[in-house]
Design a protein around this motif. Structure first.
Motif, PDB file in Angstrom:
ATOM      1  N   LEU A   1       0.832  -1.199   0.000  1.00 23.23           N
ATOM      2  CA  LEU A   1       0.000   0.000   0.000  1.00 23.23           C
ATOM      3  C   LEU A   1       0.871   1.255   0.000  1.00 23.23           C
ATOM      4  O   LEU A   1       1.813   1.362   0.782  1.00 23.23           O
ATOM      5  N   SER A   2       0.520   2.194  -0.854  1.00 22.76           N
ATOM      6  CA  SER A   2       1.193   3.490  -0.894  1.00 22.76           C
ATOM      7  C   SER A   2       0.333   4.520  -0.172  1.00 22.76           C
ATOM      8  O   SER A   2      -0.889   4.545  -0.350  1.00 22.76           O
TER       9      SER A   2
ATOM     10  N   HIS B   1      -5.075  19.015  16.181  1.00 25.55           N
ATOM     11  CA  HIS B   1      -5.351  18.950  14.751  1.00 25.55           C
ATOM     12  C   HIS B   1      -4.861  17.610  14.213  1.00 25.55           C
ATOM     13  O   HIS B   1      -3.906  17.023  14.735  1.00 25.55           O
ATOM     14  N   THR B   2      -5.518  17.137  13.163  1.00 27.39           N
ATOM     15  CA  THR B   2      -5.161  15.860  12.545  1.00 27.39           C
ATOM     16  C   THR B   2      -4.727  16.062  11.105  1.00 27.39           C
ATOM     17  O   THR B   2      -5.013  17.084  10.483  1.00 27.39           O
ATOM     18  N   LEU B   3      -4.068  15.049  10.586  1.00 23.43           N
ATOM     19  CA  LEU B   3      -3.767  14.938   9.157  1.00 23.43           C
ATOM     20  C   LEU B   3      -4.554  13.765   8.598  1.00 23.43           C
ATOM     21  O   LEU B   3      -4.800  12.774   9.301  1.00 23.43           O
ATOM     22  N   HIS B   4      -4.915  13.873   7.330  1.00 26.19           N
ATOM     23  CA  HIS B   4      -5.661  12.799   6.683  1.00 26.19           C
ATOM     24  C   HIS B   4      -4.729  12.010   5.778  1.00 26.19           C
ATOM     25  O   HIS B   4      -4.112  12.563   4.864  1.00 26.19           O
ATOM     26  N   TYR B   5      -4.633  10.721   6.031  1.00 28.28           N
ATOM     27  CA  TYR B   5      -3.778   9.815   5.253  1.00 28.28           C
ATOM     28  C   TYR B   5      -4.653   8.877   4.423  1.00 28.28           C
ATOM     29  O   TYR B   5      -5.630   8.322   4.919  1.00 28.28           O
ATOM     30  N   GLU B   6      -4.285   8.709   3.156  1.00 27.84           N
ATOM     31  CA  GLU B   6      -4.944   7.746   2.271  1.00 27.84           C
ATOM     32  C   GLU B   6      -3.926   6.718   1.820  1.00 27.84           C
ATOM     33  O   GLU B   6      -2.843   7.074   1.333  1.00 27.84           O
ATOM     34  N   SER B   7      -4.269   5.441   1.969  1.00 28.03           N
ATOM     35  CA  SER B   7      -3.382   4.353   1.546  1.00 28.03           C
ATOM     36  C   SER B   7      -4.138   3.429   0.614  1.00 28.03           C
ATOM     37  O   SER B   7      -5.236   2.972   0.946  1.00 28.03           O
ATOM     38  N   ARG B   8      -3.534   3.186  -0.542  1.00 27.85           N
ATOM     39  CA  ARG B   8      -4.165   2.315  -1.532  1.00 27.85           C
ATOM     40  C   ARG B   8      -3.115   1.387  -2.148  1.00 27.85           C
ATOM     41  O   ARG B   8      -1.926   1.677  -2.093  1.00 27.85           O
ATOM     42  N   PRO B   9      -3.559   0.298  -2.751  1.00 25.34           N
ATOM     43  CA  PRO B   9      -2.602  -0.631  -3.361  1.00 25.34           C
ATOM     44  C   PRO B   9      -1.758   0.048  -4.433  1.00 25.34           C
ATOM     45  O   PRO B   9      -2.228   0.944  -5.143  1.00 25.34           O
ATOM     46  N   ASP B  10      -0.505  -0.377  -4.512  1.00 24.52           N
ATOM     47  CA  ASP B  10       0.390   0.177  -5.518  1.00 24.52           C
ATOM     48  C   ASP B  10      -0.153  -0.047  -6.933  1.00 24.52           C
ATOM     49  O   ASP B  10       0.034   0.766  -7.828  1.00 24.52           O
ATOM     50  N   THR B  11      -0.827  -1.175  -7.125  1.00 25.96           N
ATOM     51  CA  THR B  11      -1.434  -1.486  -8.417  1.00 25.96           C
ATOM     52  C   THR B  11      -2.911  -1.713  -8.217  1.00 25.96           C
ATOM     53  O   THR B  11      -3.330  -2.282  -7.194  1.00 25.96           O
ATOM     54  N   PRO B  12      -3.786  -1.255  -9.150  1.00 23.54           N
ATOM     55  CA  PRO B  12      -5.232  -1.411  -8.992  1.00 23.54           C
ATOM     56  C   PRO B  12      -5.632  -2.856  -8.801  1.00 23.54           C
ATOM     57  O   PRO B  12      -4.993  -3.759  -9.332  1.00 23.54           O
TER      58      PRO B  12
END
Length: 280
Positions: free
Chosen positions: A224-225, A269-280
């Motif tokens: 995950l990136s 305060h927070t930061l929003h992180y998004e993690s998704r697979p390197d490849t679809p």
């Protein structure tokens, strides 16, 4: 997790206040009553984000027959699930649970009213919602009133998922988190990712006082990136006292952040992180 700050009291430990006692009640009235004066608001900011990400993940054809479920980590009383799947706002939930009418109800009466309340507001695009929290009373209430389709109390900081959570992980396509970044570590995320069967996205809001880097590395090891816009922050709540403010300002500076206009102004305060697979 929402109830995993065990062993602490307000102002204890590293300087961040703890709220253990509001997570072991049989219903969410103490939760909203305690957090209302502190203007706890991060679920409000997460609501449109989680709705968007859940819709995008549901639109991804991963070859499985059912819609992917959302697993909310540190779910407490199912607040994020309520906001995700129902036409309700966080402000309305504060008003509901702190109202004189609700204060006089028994837990059974409140649960019956809540079940009807949320059923009437169920969105047509609602997705399966699972919850994970070590507080059994909190998740049981969320399950009873229909906010969660499945709920689990496995403590993944201490052990592996049990059979029930393992089965549920096969259907999870999105993992969310808003209130537990100070309590869960890469151990929890590794345990979850070791058990998933579908491509999983992760969407989290984490306090700027906490380093998310160890979790980013653990997610990367699972393909995950992670992306984050460090210039945009989301307020979480007011500080309980000057000690907590001093702790937060120092912690943000120690991590290379600038607390000016944010923590120095009196709020986490927070930061929003998004993690998704390197490849679809």
């Amino acid at each position: 997790m929402a109830g995993s700050s065990s062993g602490g009291t307000e102002g204890a430990g590293d300087g961040k206040s703890r709220f253990d006692d509001i997570y072991d009640r049989p219903d969410p009235r103490a939760y909203f009553g305690r957090l209302a004066p502190l203007e706890y608001e991060i679920p409000h900011h997460a609501q449109p984000v989680f709705r968007r990400v859940a819709a995008e993940r549901a639109a991804l054809d991963d070859g499985r027959p059912h819609r992917p479920a959302v697993l909310d980590v540190c779910c407490s009383y199912g607040i994020n699930a309520a906001l995700l799947n129902h036409d309700v706002t966080l402000a309305e939930m504060y008003e509901r649970y702190t109202s004189p009418a609700c204060r006089t109800m028994s837990t059974a009466e409140l649960a019956a009213r809540d079940k009807e309340f949320y059923a009437e507001r169920r969105r047509p695009d609602a997705v399966p919602a699972f919850g994970l929290d070590v507080s059994a009373p909190a998740v049981h209430y969320a399950l009873e009133v229909g906010l969660l389709d499945a709920a689990f109390t496995d403590d993944l900081e201490q052990g592996s998922p049990g059979p029930g959570l393992n089965r549920a992980l096969a259907e999870v396509g999105l993992i969310t988190l808003t209130g537990g970044g100070s309590y869960v570590t890469a151990r929890t995320f590794t345990a979850l990712l070791d058990g998933v069967r579908r491509p999983v996205w992760i969407s989290t809001f984490v306090l700027r006082t906490v380093s998310y880097r160890p979790i980013v590395r653990a997610l990367a090891a699972h393909g995950l990136s992670t992306t984050v816009d460090a210039s945009r922050t989301y307020p979480q709540r007011l500080f309980t006292d000057q000690q907590e403010r001093q702790y937060a300002v120092a912690a943000v500076r120690a991590l290379g952040g600038d607390p000016a206009g944010r923590e120095e102004a009196g709020r986490f305060h927070t930061l929003h992180y998004e993690s998704r697979p390197d490849t679809p």
